[in-house]
Design a protein around this motif. Sequence first.
Motif, PDB file in Angstrom:
ATOM      1  N   VAL A1024      70.930 145.851  58.240  1.00 61.61           N
ATOM      2  CA  VAL A1024      70.115 146.887  57.647  1.00 61.61           C
ATOM      3  C   VAL A1024      69.871 148.468  57.510  1.00 61.61           C
ATOM      4  O   VAL A1024      70.522 148.529  58.582  1.00 61.61           O
ATOM      5  CB  VAL A1024      68.739 146.693  58.024  1.00 61.61           C
ATOM      6  CG1 VAL A1024      67.372 147.241  57.491  1.00 61.61           C
ATOM      7  CG2 VAL A1024      68.500 144.983  57.254  1.00 61.61           C
ATOM      8  N   TRP A1025      69.854 149.498  56.526  1.00 61.49           N
ATOM      9  CA  TRP A1025      69.767 151.243  56.983  1.00 61.49           C
ATOM     10  C   TRP A1025      67.991 151.355  57.398  1.00 61.49           C
ATOM     11  O   TRP A1025      67.365 150.705  56.375  1.00 61.49           O
ATOM     12  CB  TRP A1025      70.270 151.941  56.044  1.00 61.49           C
ATOM     13  CG  TRP A1025      72.154 151.673  55.871  1.00 61.49           C
ATOM     14  CD1 TRP A1025      72.365 150.730  55.427  1.00 61.49           C
ATOM     15  CD2 TRP A1025      73.302 152.559  56.324  1.00 61.49           C
ATOM     16  NE1 TRP A1025      74.044 150.906  54.992  1.00 61.49           N
ATOM     17  CE2 TRP A1025      74.751 151.680  56.128  1.00 61.49           C
ATOM     18  CE3 TRP A1025      73.010 153.188  57.653  1.00 61.49           C
ATOM     19  CZ2 TRP A1025      75.367 152.169  56.243  1.00 61.49           C
ATOM     20  CZ3 TRP A1025      74.230 153.933  57.612  1.00 61.49           C
ATOM     21  CH2 TRP A1025      75.412 153.749  56.923  1.00 61.49           C
ATOM     22  N   MET A1026      68.357 152.200  58.523  1.00 63.11           N
ATOM     23  CA  MET A1026      66.473 152.940  58.788  1.00 63.11           C
ATOM     24  C   MET A1026      67.465 154.370  59.453  1.00 63.11           C
ATOM     25  O   MET A1026      67.855 154.822  59.658  1.00 63.11           O
ATOM     26  CB  MET A1026      66.233 151.917  59.859  1.00 63.11           C
ATOM     27  CG  MET A1026      66.293 150.115  59.632  1.00 63.11           C
ATOM     28  SD  MET A1026      65.556 149.928  61.283  1.00 63.11           S
ATOM     29  CE  MET A1026      66.828 149.748  62.156  1.00 63.11           C
ATOM     30  N   LYS A1027      65.941 155.002  58.757  1.00 66.13           N
ATOM     31  CA  LYS A1027      65.878 156.338  58.345  1.00 66.13           C
ATOM     32  C   LYS A1027      64.508 156.827  59.153  1.00 66.13           C
ATOM     33  O   LYS A1027      63.801 156.465  59.109  1.00 66.13           O
ATOM     34  CB  LYS A1027      65.325 156.986  57.765  1.00 66.13           C
ATOM     35  CG  LYS A1027      65.441 159.154  58.279  1.00 66.13           C
ATOM     36  CD  LYS A1027      65.068 159.501  56.385  1.00 66.13           C
ATOM     37  CE  LYS A1027      64.369 160.703  56.838  1.00 66.13           C
ATOM     38  NZ  LYS A1027      63.972 161.158  55.567  1.00 66.13           N
ATOM     39  N   ASN A1028      64.567 157.145  60.754  1.00 68.40           N
ATOM     40  CA  ASN A1028      63.480 157.364  61.705  1.00 68.40           C
ATOM     41  C   ASN A1028      62.940 156.141  61.948  1.00 68.40           C
ATOM     42  O   ASN A1028      61.979 156.159  61.767  1.00 68.40           O
ATOM     43  CB  ASN A1028      62.438 158.448  61.626  1.00 68.40           C
ATOM     44  CG  ASN A1028      63.155 159.689  61.052  1.00 68.40           C
ATOM     45  OD1 ASN A1028      64.658 160.020  61.683  1.00 68.40           O
ATOM     46  ND2 ASN A1028      62.514 161.016  60.533  1.00 68.40           N
ATOM     47  N   LYS A1029      63.627 154.333  61.986  1.00 65.95           N
ATOM     48  CA  LYS A1029      62.853 154.063  62.916  1.00 65.95           C
ATOM     49  C   LYS A1029      62.312 153.023  61.471  1.00 65.95           C
ATOM     50  O   LYS A1029      61.704 151.641  61.426  1.00 65.95           O
ATOM     51  CB  LYS A1029      62.115 153.917  63.953  1.00 65.95           C
ATOM     52  CG  LYS A1029      62.894 153.745  64.993  1.00 65.95           C
ATOM     53  CD  LYS A1029      64.197 153.573  65.736  1.00 65.95           C
ATOM     54  CE  LYS A1029      64.470 154.681  67.068  1.00 65.95           C
ATOM     55  NZ  LYS A1029      65.788 153.314  66.791  1.00 65.95           N
ATOM     56  N   MET A1030      62.000 154.012  60.004  1.00 67.65           N
ATOM     57  CA  MET A1030      61.822 153.218  58.495  1.00 67.65           C
ATOM     58  C   MET A1030      63.266 152.786  58.415  1.00 67.65           C
ATOM     59  O   MET A1030      63.432 153.769  57.794  1.00 67.65           O
ATOM     60  CB  MET A1030      60.811 153.913  57.991  1.00 67.65           C
ATOM     61  CG  MET A1030      59.756 155.110  59.237  1.00 67.65           C
ATOM     62  SD  MET A1030      58.575 153.344  59.212  1.00 67.65           S
ATOM     63  CE  MET A1030      58.147 152.973  58.243  1.00 67.65           C
ATOM     64  N   GLU A1031      62.637 151.215  57.555  1.00 70.16           N
ATOM     65  CA  GLU A1031      64.125 151.445  56.885  1.00 70.16           C
ATOM     66  C   GLU A1031      64.291 151.823  55.455  1.00 70.16           C
ATOM     67  O   GLU A1031      63.124 151.654  54.865  1.00 70.16           O
ATOM     68  CB  GLU A1031      63.349 149.456  56.156  1.00 70.16           C
ATOM     69  CG  GLU A1031      64.692 148.838  55.736  1.00 70.16           C
ATOM     70  CD  GLU A1031      64.957 146.641  55.459  1.00 70.16           C
ATOM     71  OE1 GLU A1031      65.114 146.153  54.812  1.00 70.16           O
ATOM     72  OE2 GLU A1031      63.178 146.477  56.086  1.00 70.16           O
ATOM     73  N   ILE A1032      65.067 151.760  55.124  1.00 70.51           N
ATOM     74  CA  ILE A1032      65.237 152.575  53.789  1.00 70.51           C
ATOM     75  C   ILE A1032      65.577 151.352  52.972  1.00 70.51           C
ATOM     76  O   ILE A1032      66.478 150.730  52.671  1.00 70.51           O
ATOM     77  CB  ILE A1032      66.744 153.440  53.815  1.00 70.51           C
ATOM     78  CG1 ILE A1032      66.681 154.308  54.521  1.00 70.51           C
ATOM     79  CG2 ILE A1032      67.184 153.640  52.653  1.00 70.51           C
ATOM     80  CD1 ILE A1032      67.637 154.846  54.875  1.00 70.51           C
ATOM     81  N   ARG A1033      64.822 151.577  51.646  1.00 70.36           N
ATOM     82  CA  ARG A1033      64.464 149.982  50.618  1.00 70.36           C
ATOM     83  C   ARG A1033      65.083 150.622  49.097  1.00 70.36           C
ATOM     84  O   ARG A1033      65.596 151.557  49.408  1.00 70.36           O
ATOM     85  CB  ARG A1033      62.900 149.531  50.503  1.00 70.36           C
ATOM     86  CG  ARG A1033      62.452 149.397  51.642  1.00 70.36           C
ATOM     87  CD  ARG A1033      61.654 148.898  51.732  1.00 70.36           C
ATOM     88  NE  ARG A1033      60.516 147.450  53.050  1.00 70.36           N
ATOM     89  CZ  ARG A1033      61.215 146.802  53.540  1.00 70.36           C
ATOM     90  NH1 ARG A1033      62.058 145.670  52.436  1.00 70.36           N
ATOM     91  NH2 ARG A1033      60.415 145.845  54.626  1.00 70.36           N
ATOM     92  N   GLU A1034      64.653 150.078  48.175  1.00 70.33           N
ATOM     93  CA  GLU A1034      64.787 151.033  47.032  1.00 70.33           C
ATOM     94  C   GLU A1034      64.363 152.159  46.891  1.00 70.33           C
ATOM     95  O   GLU A1034      63.940 152.122  45.824  1.00 70.33           O
ATOM     96  CB  GLU A1034      64.456 149.743  46.021  1.00 70.33           C
ATOM     97  CG  GLU A1034      64.640 148.623  45.687  1.00 70.33           C
ATOM     98  CD  GLU A1034      66.489 148.017  46.075  1.00 70.33           C
ATOM     99  OE1 GLU A1034      66.818 149.007  45.007  1.00 70.33           O
ATOM    100  OE2 GLU A1034      67.135 147.345  46.278  1.00 70.33           O
TER     101      GLU A1034
END
Length: 1085
Positions: A1024-1034
């Motif tokens: 799972v990749w996240m940016k600023n603790k938010m998951e990067i989705r589609e």
Amino acid sequence: MPEAKPAAKKAPKGKDAPKEAPKEAPPKEAPAEAPKEAPPEDQSPTVEEPTGIFLKKPDSVSVETGKDTVIVAKVNGKELPGKPTIKWFKGKWLELGSKSGARFSFKESHDSASNVYTVELHIGKVVLGDRGDYRLEVKAKDTCDSCGFNIDVEAPRQDASGQSLESFKRMGEGKSDTAGELDFSGLLKKREVVEEEKKKKKKDDDDLGIPPEIWELLKGAKKSEYEKIAFQYGITDLRGMLKRLKKAKVEVKKSAAFTKKLDPAYQVDRGNKIKLMVEISDPDLPLKWFKNGQEIKPSSKYVFENVGKKRILTINKCTLADDAAYEVAVKDEKCFTELFVKEPPVLIVTPLEDQQVFVGDRVEMAVEVSEEGAQVMWPEKQLEVLQDIADLTVKAAEQAVFKCEVSDEKVTGKWYKNGIEVRPSKRITISHVGRFHKLVIDDVRPEDEGDYTFVPDGYALSLSAKLNFLEIKVEYVPKQEPPKIHLDCSGKTSENAIVVVAGNKLRLDVTITGEPPPVATWLKGDEVFTTTEGRVRIEKRVDCSSFVIESAERTDEGRYTIKVTNPVGEDVASIFLRVVDVPDPPEAVRITSVGEDWAILVWEPPKYDGGKPVTGYLLERKKKGSQRWMKLNFEVFTETTYESTKMIEGILYEMRVFAVNAIGVSQPSMNTKPFMPIAPTSEPLHLIVEDVTDTTTTLKWRPPNRIGAGGIDGYLVEYCLEGSDEWVSANTEPVERCGFTVKNLPTGARILFRVVGVNIAGRSEPATLVQPVTIREIAEPPKIRLPRHLRQTYIRKVGEQLNLVVPFQGKPRPQVVWTKGGAPVDTSRVHVRTSDFDTVFFVRQAARSDSGEYELSVQIENMKDTATIHIRVVEKAGPPINVMVKEVWGTNALVEWQAPKDDGNSEITGYFVQKADKKTMEWFNVYERNRHTSCTVSDLIVGNEYYFRVYTENICGLSDSPGVSKNTARILKTGITLKPFEYKEHDFRMAPKFLTPLIDRVVVAGYSAALNCAVRGHPKPKVVWMKNKMEIREDPKFLMNNYQGVLTLNIRRPSPFDAGTYTCLAVNELGEALAECKLEVRVPQ
């Protein structure tokens, strides 16, 4: 100033003569000078006759050195077209001017009374270099002339003892030269002094009066530069200079410091650059440059260059300030040169232009010169008056002529009387021929008396004279005479008729006599006409009254009366003015009928014929939208109806008409409405009766062979009872299709039918049936026309539509019935629609229950026809059952199974067999469309254990699920028994672990970036990749890849918004791992 020997009596006199002349002229008592000045006894003094434009040519003179001389010539200005240009030359090519030196001066004067130009050449302190041949050149426009003379320079005159006569002086101070006794003390000098003077004179003669520094310059110059240096320093005796240079011995001293010195002189045009170069013996020696004794420092103006042993000084953009002496010093040795900056002559590129302005206006004159910042002088051109105007005294009716002459023939001017400008008229004539200006007044009257002035344009000059009128008194006895009008027919009862064409000018001059002069009155009808200005006016003169119409119009037509009266009586004359004109345009121009290539044009004659009968008409036509009219007749057409032919069918045309009378052609009429030459179509083809009922008849036909450009709008159907001539329209509006049903016809009647085509041109010829039609319906037995694809079993899949269209025929309309197995069809599932010609059987979604045998019956009264239709609705079959491995031998296995319970209402077309190794459970095809319920599988691998599965295939495809074998086929190696090895299986499971962590990155906005890391774990972890603790989705901006544990996050064209902390989280059932990095996005400056 010494006088010329051959022309001593012609020495200049007056204020132009030199002051020294009286002192230097020999006294009258001196007999020694007489032989030199007087001509020989046998020869009388001769005066040279003037030739060409010279009244006096310059004389050849002999002058002592150190004295001044004057050369005089006179030019006849009457032989010249304008002011002359004077040039003095020494030899053939050297022009004497302002650059020749201060010793040369020039003077010009003009005597306006005699029109003689006097030119003088003054030479001060004559030197031996001034001797030689001279030439005077005079130019004036296309006229040119020249003459030559000689100046001889000699040493001062001496007496017999060799001493100068100038040594004689009168005794006494403050006394005149003619008083007192002679002083001979000057002759008592020592012999040594005389010898020294002789040596000094000889040296002066050798130097030719040229300064020593010029000699040094000439000695070091090339031979090709002698003429340039001589012209620059005013040396006129080139021959003597060359002799002096030939005698001189130039000793060249070898320099220890310089191997090549500066040239004696350099010359450059202003604005250009120049290079001064020396070559020194030792490149290490220090060198300095000087200008007029001041050391030169390097700058953008002065550039120093060292090339080997060469030392170069470059002077950029030379100005007049760079005209100086230059010096280069190496230790104690120096070499010199002189730089001459030549200023290019200032030329006039665009000369002045003549201008004409009013008094008091501002005038601006412009001239373009070749040099920016050049000094321009604006001398005012002087105008000389060669002949002034004189006062005049004239009598009445005589002619007065004022005449003047000025020096410039291009000058124009104006004449004024008492300060008011004089304008030319019938009595006053103003002329300008060459330099002469004239004002001529004919038939002088008392009011012409006054002061007349001529003012040249552009000059502050005026010439004035007075005109005196000499009055002669004559006694006058008044005479009385009754007024009389002089016409061809005059009197109160006469008829005078004048015809004028409209637009032309009419001028009616009526001569009137009578004493005292009568008063004329004009009347139009009963109204008095007094207008003296405008289009229609009256002009009055002494013995004539004129009636003028500038541009005659129709409203000017009528009777005009002139009445003249004076105290003695009156006279009356009447004139009828008739105005004729071209007629008005024709009216009501229209097209009455058109054909295939013709049209009929009709119009009405014009209301007004212009006063002359209309002789005929001219016609034109054009295509609509075009501007080019084509004439239809060249001879006038007398009728008011015209047939225009040779037109193109389908093209829109317009036409117009002109009326013609004896005066001319009228304006064109209004254009006709656009029309198109078209023709009706030909008759329709193949008219037949398609159907007849008790009250209707259906007809069919084909389109006509020729339709034409007008096209076809439709067809009209008409019918007529047999034995009648009255045709009745069956349709009021044309029908476009080639078929029509005529309704409401009487049953049993016999009727004829016909069809006509209609277009914009009208009706075509009719197409008529040959025989009448009886209106009665004809019985026709029913007949089902079953389509070919319904004659065999009709197969459809479950869920598809059932749409059967079955045509039939029969009259009257038959009764249609659908049945299934002898029972009516289920109307909740089956929809039936029946027309006069066919029936439709429709099911929206077919089911297997819709399969069966359907019967269609078509019945008319006791006549009936039937048809049977077989419908089968199919679907996929079920899987085979009881799939078993019956036998295994070698690498072969026998597999058997049973047919499926449900064949999908369709025949089984085959079976699809696959095998799979028990270890991998990956299925591979063995047989396709196997017809039997068993098969032998070969080429199995020894040591492996296999499963088998079978699919059923019918017309709808493979079954949804297969039948899988309940047992396996193990392939054993013959004679070898495998004993399984007992071991403990290794546990490869592990929690996720990052082998390569994420690294902080700094990227440039707009350029794609990638974040990389590597992770290991079993089972395979979820990433799972996240940016600023938010998951990067589609998100299309991010692309995530996982290749064998190498994780990559691609960021497409990042912006500053994409900066932040990125986290990669790997999770499986044993745990999780986390990797972080910071991404900074910089915007390029």
